[in-house]
Design a protein around this motif. Sequence first.
Motif, PDB file in Angstrom:
ATOM      1  N   ILE B 283       0.861  -1.187   0.000  1.00 36.23           N
ATOM      2  CA  ILE B 283       0.000   0.000   0.000  1.00 36.23           C
ATOM      3  C   ILE B 283       0.894   1.233   0.000  1.00 36.23           C
ATOM      4  O   ILE B 283       1.648   1.474   0.947  1.00 36.23           O
ATOM      5  N   GLY B 284       0.860   1.979  -1.110  1.00 33.33           N
ATOM      6  CA  GLY B 284       1.736   3.140  -1.286  1.00 33.33           C
ATOM      7  C   GLY B 284       1.420   4.259  -0.311  1.00 33.33           C
ATOM      8  O   GLY B 284       0.247   4.577  -0.110  1.00 33.33           O
ATOM      9  N   MET B 285       2.458   4.871   0.313  1.00 30.13           N
ATOM     10  CA  MET B 285       2.222   5.912   1.315  1.00 30.13           C
ATOM     11  C   MET B 285       3.203   7.071   1.222  1.00 30.13           C
ATOM     12  O   MET B 285       3.283   7.885   2.139  1.00 30.13           O
ATOM     13  N   ASN B 286       3.953   7.171   0.110  1.00 28.08           N
ATOM     14  CA  ASN B 286       4.927   8.261  -0.023  1.00 28.08           C
ATOM     15  C   ASN B 286       4.274   9.426  -0.762  1.00 28.08           C
ATOM     16  O   ASN B 286       4.090   9.389  -1.973  1.00 28.08           O
ATOM     17  N   ARG B 287       3.941  10.465  -0.003  1.00 30.41           N
ATOM     18  CA  ARG B 287       3.241  11.612  -0.586  1.00 30.41           C
ATOM     19  C   ARG B 287       4.207  12.519  -1.359  1.00 30.41           C
ATOM     20  O   ARG B 287       3.795  13.497  -1.975  1.00 30.41           O
ATOM     21  N   GLY B 288       5.493  12.183  -1.312  1.00 34.39           N
ATOM     22  CA  GLY B 288       6.477  12.913  -2.122  1.00 34.39           C
ATOM     23  C   GLY B 288       6.402  12.526  -3.596  1.00 34.39           C
ATOM     24  O   GLY B 288       7.039  13.152  -4.443  1.00 34.39           O
ATOM     25  N   ILE B 289       5.645  11.468  -3.898  1.00 32.12           N
ATOM     26  CA  ILE B 289       5.466  11.034  -5.296  1.00 32.12           C
ATOM     27  C   ILE B 289       4.002  11.247  -5.631  1.00 32.12           C
ATOM     28  O   ILE B 289       3.130  10.606  -5.041  1.00 32.12           O
ATOM     29  N   MET B 302       3.597   5.530  -4.473  1.00 35.45           N
ATOM     30  CA  MET B 302       2.729   6.689  -4.602  1.00 35.45           C
ATOM     31  C   MET B 302       1.542   6.557  -3.657  1.00 35.45           C
ATOM     32  O   MET B 302       0.935   5.483  -3.555  1.00 35.45           O
ATOM     33  N   GLY B 303       1.206   7.653  -2.993  1.00 35.02           N
ATOM     34  CA  GLY B 303       0.201   7.630  -1.928  1.00 35.02           C
ATOM     35  C   GLY B 303      -1.158   7.076  -2.321  1.00 35.02           C
ATOM     36  O   GLY B 303      -1.881   6.538  -1.480  1.00 35.02           O
ATOM     37  N   ASP B 304      -1.525   7.153  -3.562  1.00 35.18           N
ATOM     38  CA  ASP B 304      -2.869   6.752  -3.988  1.00 35.18           C
ATOM     39  C   ASP B 304      -2.878   5.432  -4.740  1.00 35.18           C
ATOM     40  O   ASP B 304      -3.721   5.213  -5.600  1.00 35.18           O
ATOM     41  N   THR B 305      -1.958   4.548  -4.417  1.00 33.45           N
ATOM     42  CA  THR B 305      -1.902   3.273  -5.152  1.00 33.45           C
ATOM     43  C   THR B 305      -1.794   2.086  -4.196  1.00 33.45           C
ATOM     44  O   THR B 305      -1.368   2.219  -3.044  1.00 33.45           O
ATOM     45  N   VAL B 306      -2.186   0.921  -4.710  1.00 30.41           N
ATOM     46  CA  VAL B 306      -1.825  -0.351  -4.068  1.00 30.41           C
ATOM     47  C   VAL B 306      -1.161  -1.201  -5.146  1.00 30.41           C
ATOM     48  O   VAL B 306      -1.351  -0.963  -6.337  1.00 30.41           O
ATOM     49  N   HIS B 307      -0.361  -2.184  -4.704  1.00 35.86           N
ATOM     50  CA  HIS B 307       0.213  -3.097  -5.703  1.00 35.86           C
ATOM     51  C   HIS B 307       0.186  -4.524  -5.178  1.00 35.86           C
ATOM     52  O   HIS B 307       0.233  -4.773  -3.974  1.00 35.86           O
ATOM     53  N   LEU B 308       0.064  -5.428  -6.136  1.00 35.55           N
ATOM     54  CA  LEU B 308       0.196  -6.859  -5.855  1.00 35.55           C
ATOM     55  C   LEU B 308       1.384  -7.339  -6.676  1.00 35.55           C
ATOM     56  O   LEU B 308       1.520  -6.979  -7.840  1.00 35.55           O
ATOM     57  N   ALA B 309       2.258  -8.132  -6.037  1.00 33.04           N
ATOM     58  CA  ALA B 309       3.373  -8.698  -6.791  1.00 33.04           C
ATOM     59  C   ALA B 309       3.078 -10.143  -7.129  1.00 33.04           C
ATOM     60  O   ALA B 309       2.685 -10.926  -6.264  1.00 33.04           O
TER      61      ALA B 309
END
Lengths: 363, 363
Positions: B283-289, B302-309
């Motif tokens: 769960i992306g949480m870096n608001r600098g991106i 990126m703050g507004d994303t999730v990812h599955l690997a």
Amino acid sequence: MDPRVHTHAETLVDHCTDVGPEDDVLIKAPALAEDLVVALYEQLGERGARPKTTLRSRRAGRAYARQMDEADFRTKEHALAEMEATDVVIMVQAGSNAAETSDIDPSKAAASNRANGPVLEERLDSTRWVITQHPTAADAQRAELSTEAWADTVYDAIDRDWAAQRDRQQRMADRLDAADEVRLKSGEHTDVTMSVAGTVGCNDYGKQNLPGGEAYTSPVPDSVEGTVLFDVPIVRNGREIRNARLTFEGGEVVDYAAERGEEVLSSVLETDAGARRVGELGIGMNRGIDAPTGYVLFDEKMGDTVHLALGNAIEEGVGDGAFNESATHVDLIVDMSEDSVIEVDGEVIQRDGVFWFESGFEA
Amino acid sequence: MDPRVHTHAETLVDHCTDVGPEDDVLIKAPALAEDLVVALYEQLGERGARPKTTLRSRRAGRAYARQMDEADFRTKEHALAEMEATDVVIMVQAGSNAAETSDIDPSKAAASNRANGPVLEERLDSTRWVITQHPTAADAQRAELSTEAWADTVYDAIDRDWAAQRDRQQRMADRLDAADEVRLKSGEHTDVTMSVAGTVGCNDYGKQNLPGGEAYTSPVPDSVEGTVLFDVPIVRNGREIRNARLTFEGGEVVDYAAERGEEVLSSVLETDAGARRVGELGIGMNRGIDAPTGYVLFDEKMGDTVHLALGNAIEEGVGDGAFNESATHVDLIVDMSEDSVIEVDGEVIQRDGVFWFESGFEA
């Protein structure tokens, strides 16, 4: 890509190192040689070998050495482990700035060399290896040539008929092999003798150096007597050594001076005891190189030169002689084109750069 | 040199990998990242560690793969030996051409990955490692930014208050840690659930990825059910994967399609059995991106994303769950900024990219 890069790569993996599918290959190259690295990977893929590449960066080495204390250099365990598992090493030189490490204390460079000793030993003992050159603009500048003319120089020296070169050089190697004593005389300042009794006369026809082109042996370490003026300049640790004059007694350097780079020469001599003795006598025989380039790899092969290396002997040349051991190996070069002779057991075998078997030779 | 390169190097050897004099450090970097390599050597010299650098070259990798048969890829023994003797690995990305390997058969890339499995495993198991990015013009082009603006983007994401970031992310990591089930819903096409019962909620605050910035876990492999549209594009093996849509049943991908790059996706899934299962939920949480860059390292934070690997699980996240083993690990990203929710055990914890502890959140 220049088609000569592909030919160069093919020569390296074929003639020089004979790579097959069982080989793990280590390439060491600076960023500017990426074209040659690409061409090598193509060749290595064709042969089913497994390549990896170490980035050589003098800028990085300088930045590191400036922060390190001399006493803190230690062997890189990961570099040693890598070398132990490596079958073939291809080392590529491609300069961006020969003076890059000129503001590093030479004693740190010597400490770094000492720390690298076990890795060097592993490479020499247990791998098939070759050193070669990829042309760059900065190297052309040092050779005082245009970039294109430098590339022509490099490939003219590399793209040779190595079988013919081998046969021609074998005459000189045989002569060294059979000899007991070699004497080098040049101008007013060079007159040195050394025993080569029991040592092996070797033939460099482009296997470990590309370009190759010399006959060489490892003289008996204690036997070197006399003075030599090395009048072809070389660069060591980013600094030029010019007109170094060394006096040997009982094989050891007892006096030295240099017009330029005396401090660097001094730090080479202080590496260890073996660095004050001669590990190699080489006689240049590559007529594809006809003027000094500022690069040892080329200049030591030039037809009108001889070189003596301070430091580690070349294993193949030692024979029954003693092995001169050192963490360093620095080739110093003498111009033999004028007022010069090489004598073997009292007989002149080269005068003013002309070998006894060449036309124009005067005994 | 841009002073931010020095800061970057310091963060890498200090915050990320905590290098000391006992460490053998392996840097892996392309030629274009030489500035960062130089800055790293300076930092490593200051700490008395021992660096060496592997050149990453996609051009070389492409040339090699084109000549190799798929069946001939084998583990590089010298790379494995090197990794076994390495304490710290710093991997630098710096692109010259993201499409460089676009004319390589993806099944060869998968074969190469499988052959590299033991080296990857050794790095994951026995080293402290970090992946980072050095800005280049080609990467700026892909991000549709000027070279300077891309450098600003990179350093804005990297030069953060990682202690504050850690504390903020820990709330999400704790929530994942305590949870049994996670559900992701976005737009019409994404609705997927997975068990995280017994798995560990982890906090990436810039240790193994720089930039970092996510909370993550390794879901129970067999538990993933539903469909996901990965609408943030990524590049894999030189080809873009865009709008990949995957359907999971019993944890396994049973159906897939992609608007672009379906063949690449297909070869990823065929790497091995583990590649058809999910190894990570992040769960992306870096608001600098704040906008996609085309680089997974950034976009997945990126703050507004999730990812599955797809592929190999992240060890720290597995806990009591089963470890999903694979020679690959490919992060696929979902934009959660609109018409989206993350639910944990039935409770909404993020809506349209806003976390429950942020202002503007609507439960």
